[in-house]
Design an enzyme around this catalytic site. Structure first.
Site, PDB file in Angstrom:
ATOM      1  N   ASP A   1      15.033 -26.888   8.329  1.00  0.00           N
ATOM      2  CA  ASP A   1      13.744 -26.317   7.981  1.00  0.00           C
ATOM      3  C   ASP A   1      13.952 -24.855   7.573  1.00  0.00           C
ATOM      4  O   ASP A   1      14.712 -24.129   8.229  1.00  0.00           O
ATOM      5  CB  ASP A   1      12.842 -26.405   9.220  1.00  0.00           C
ATOM      6  CG  ASP A   1      11.420 -25.984   8.925  1.00  0.00           C
ATOM      7  OD1 ASP A   1      10.766 -26.661   8.126  1.00  0.00           O
ATOM      8  OD2 ASP A   1      10.969 -24.976   9.499  1.00  0.00           O
TER       9      ASP A   1
ATOM     10  N   GLU B   1      15.570 -26.763   3.181  1.00  0.00           N
ATOM     11  CA  GLU B   1      14.616 -26.096   2.306  1.00  0.00           C
ATOM     12  C   GLU B   1      15.259 -24.780   1.890  1.00  0.00           C
ATOM     13  O   GLU B   1      15.459 -23.899   2.725  1.00  0.00           O
ATOM     14  CB  GLU B   1      13.321 -25.796   3.054  1.00  0.00           C
ATOM     15  CG  GLU B   1      12.507 -27.026   3.413  1.00  0.00           C
ATOM     16  CD  GLU B   1      11.214 -26.641   4.120  1.00  0.00           C
ATOM     17  OE1 GLU B   1      10.141 -27.024   3.643  1.00  0.00           O
ATOM     18  OE2 GLU B   1      11.276 -25.950   5.151  1.00  0.00           O
TER      19      GLU B   1
END
Ligand code: CA
Length: 665
Positions: free
Chosen positions: A347, A376
């Site tokens: 993340d 990400e």
């Protein structure tokens, strides 16, 4: 004064204010402990505690009978040891007991913490539990194997929230909202069609990507009847599974055993398991289990010494500091070895530094190089970490063996994530062809792409196609059905929305790179138009398994796309130069039409040449195709790998908002 000097001065003032303690001019001067025995090594004969708390003036170990209630039955002082650690050994069998650490800085005793390396906890993760990890292994765990995987480009990702998967009344699963739901075979929806793990096998995906399944804070594990929901991006204990997904969060072994049962079951079904990991921030800052050991150290700060917030959640961790880096690296290795996890989705990976991510890759290579890592490639807000050090998308070439999500193809296909009403290529929007082509080649350098045109990136950022995660939707923002509906052009019918949907995922599954879908997209799920469902009720987030019956045509199409990709290596080329040499875009004079060939039995392909035509227009188009005896296998929203019909004319008509795929033997 430079930002660093101001920072050092502030720390120095902070640390010299108290007596009788080790002083550090900056976080860079903190000692580094490189042992592998933090924070507890348990055997029936002795429990060895060693906690890293370099600025503590006194450290207590508190022992409890209960995981959440009652006072400590014993409180002992720990002794200062090497490299900022504090030690205590207890020569008794402490099995089934619980513990916390508590440190004093100056006159102040901080809150108790179970530590940050804790592997088992009581309910709600407040106290560490002492258990024998060997007793948590399900039967046959020693022989559990990762399903085979030759190349990252063979992966098909399926992102699912543990609770969404089973919680519907029509899921047919008994263990609703639990890890154990993934162990239930033979489950059916109301109409008798396969749900759960049998459905995943039918669909054909290779990897399940579990949304946060470590112990997170937002759900009160003692009040599960409240049926509260959260995605779980609020980490509490990184090395412990989430208690609300277990059948008994009071029993520290239950969540661990059941998590392993889930992994074992998925492995037996031929499916690998990926964890969504959120090392970039903690649920709370000052009171986090990390901060209560070494206040400030694990986090970044602004020049004015306030906490920086690249996560948008109030704090950001400092992966560049040796003990935080060590923690992240050892945590993923722990999940990969103790729980047999096959991959990690980071993340907000852009909050981490490149060196840490490469250390993660290196450490996991030693466990098994087929473990997949992606993240990400962005932050949620600004960070004090210099951009050239961040593990962001534009630096992905420095992250070998680590993939990033391609927002270029995502938003080119469906339209802007930020502006729900803006449509994309599949809904007939002009001028997005180069962005889509950029995704088709897996984000690599290709001579036929104009790199000034992709919507976000102005150059290639990957070395190999498997570094590009191709997707059109995930848990964030509107799901695909809602987004296409919200952005539909004037006059578009429901039937057209289905066409847009199928075209979008056809591009995802035929593009080079690694395809990713959000669970339930294959059933034409919706989330009632809610774009951020992180704490929306089950009624919005759950997978409604009866959709499999009502939207059978969609499911069959997705299944066909995955089968196509699986059977045909031309769509999953692992090397950039092979794509450069064998993937050729055809000249198209028409807007919103992309056509390309994959030629010469590329990548061991059984078909000699493949022709893919993508028509983003809401009307049919005629395309000039090369001469030959073409077999049509995908056309007008249908897929049949055995062939729909043969085409021998050079004038070929592609149906509105759809893909046609043809091959020559
Ligand atoms: Ca929890």
């Amino acid at each position: 004064m430079t930002r660093k000097l101001i920072h050092m001065a502030l720390i120095s003032i902070l640390l010299t204010a108290c007596n009788n303690k080790v002083q550090f001019a900056s976080y860079d001067d903190y000692p580094v402990y490189d042992g592998d025995d933090l924070e507890l090594i348990y055997t029936p004969q002795v429990s060895k505690f060693r906690v890293w708390a370099p600025t503590a003036e006194q450290v207590k170990l508190l022992l409890y009978d209960n995981g959440s209630e009652g006072a400590a039955y014993q409180v002992v002082d720990m002794k200062r040891s090497t490299d900022g650690t504090w030690k205590k050994e207890i020569d008794e069998d402490l099995k089934s007991k619980f513990y916390t650490f508590q440190i004093r800085i100056g006159e102040k005793w901080l809150s108790e913490t179970p530590g940050m390396w804790v592997k088992a906890t009581g309910i709600n993760g407040k106290r560490a539990a002492i258990i024998d990890m060997n007793t948590t292994n399900p039967e046959g765990w020693e022989s559990d194997k990762r399903p085979p995987l030759a190349n990252y480009s063979d992966i098909t990702l399926y992102e699912v929230h543990v609770r969404d998967f089973s919680v519907s009344a029509n899921s047919g699963m008994k263990n609703k909202g639990k890890f154990l739901a993934f162990t239930e075979a033979g489950t059916k929806n109301t109409a008798g069609e396969a749900t759960g793990i049998d459905h995943l096998k039918e669909l054909g995906i290779s990897h399940v990507h579990l949304m946060p399944s470590y112990d997170y804070a937002s759900i009160d594990e003692s009040r599960l009847n409240d049926n509260k929901y959260n995605w779980g991006y609020d980490p509490l204990n990184y090395n412990v599974p989430e208690g609300s997904y277990s059948t008994n969060p009071h029993d520290p072994a239950s969540r661990i055993r059941e998590f392993k049962q889930m992994v074992q079951s998925l492995h037996k079904a031929g499916i690998r398991v990926i964890m969504d990991v959120v090392y970039n921030h903690t649920y709370t800052g000052e009171e986090s289990h990390l901060n209560l050991l070494a206040p400030g150290y694990f986090y970044r700060h602004n020049a004015d010494s306030t906490w920086s917030n690249a996560s948008g959640c109030g704090n950001e961790t400092a992966s560049e500091r040796p003990m935080m880096r060590k923690f992240i690296v050892e945590s993923v290795v722990y999940w990969a070895t103790e729980y047999h996890i096959d991959g990690f989705r980071f993340d907000l990976m852009g909050i981490h530094d490149i060196e840490t991510m490469n250390a993660v890759r290196e450490a996991l290579n030693k466990v098994d190089p087929s473990i997949f890592i992606y993240g990400e490639g962005w932050t949620a807000a600004s960070s004090p970490l210099a951009e050239e050090k961040r593990a962001v998308k534009k630096n992905a070439k420095l992250l070998n063996g680590i993939a990033v999500f391609s927002d270029d193809i995502r938003d080119a296909l469906k339209g802007s994530w930020m502006h729900a009403e803006i449509p994309g290529f599949v809904s007939g929007t002009d001028s997005l062809e180069e962005s889509v082509k950029f995704g088709i080649v897996g984000g690599i350098k290709h001579p036929q792409i104009d790199y000034s045109k992709p919507i976000y990136s102005k150059d290639t950022y990957v070395n190999e196609p498997s570094q590009s995660i191709n997707y059109v939707s995930c848990h964030d923002d509107m799901c695909l059905v809602d987004k296409l509906k919200e952005s539909k052009p004037a006059g578009a019918t429901d039937n057209e929305l289905v066409r847009f949907n199928k075209l979008a995922q056809t591009i995802v599954y035929t593009s080079q790179g690694v395809p990713f879908i959000y669970a339930g997209e294959e059933l034409y799920r919706n989330k009632k138009g809610v774009h951020n469902t992180y704490q929306s009720p089950d009624s919005i987030n759950r997978i409604d398994w009866d959709f499999k019956t009502t939207n059978k045509d969609i499911f069959t199409y997705y299944q066909g796309l995955i089968a196509l990709r699986k059977a045909h290596p031309a769509f999953r080329i692992s090397k950039a130069d092979m794509i450069q040499n064998h993937l050729q875009f055809m000249d198209s004079t028409q807007a919103n039409v992309i056509a390309y060939t994959l030629t010469g039995h590329v990548n061991g392909e059984i078909w000699k040449d493949i022709l893919v035509i993508l028509n983003g227009n809401r009307k049919s188009v005629e395309v000039e195709i090369p001469e030959g005896e073409w077999n049509l296998i995908c056309h007008d929203g249908q897929i049949n790998l055995n062939g729909i019909k043969t085409i021998s004319t050079t004038k070929f008509t592609v149906a509105p908002s759809s893909a046609s795929i043809l091959y020559i033997e």
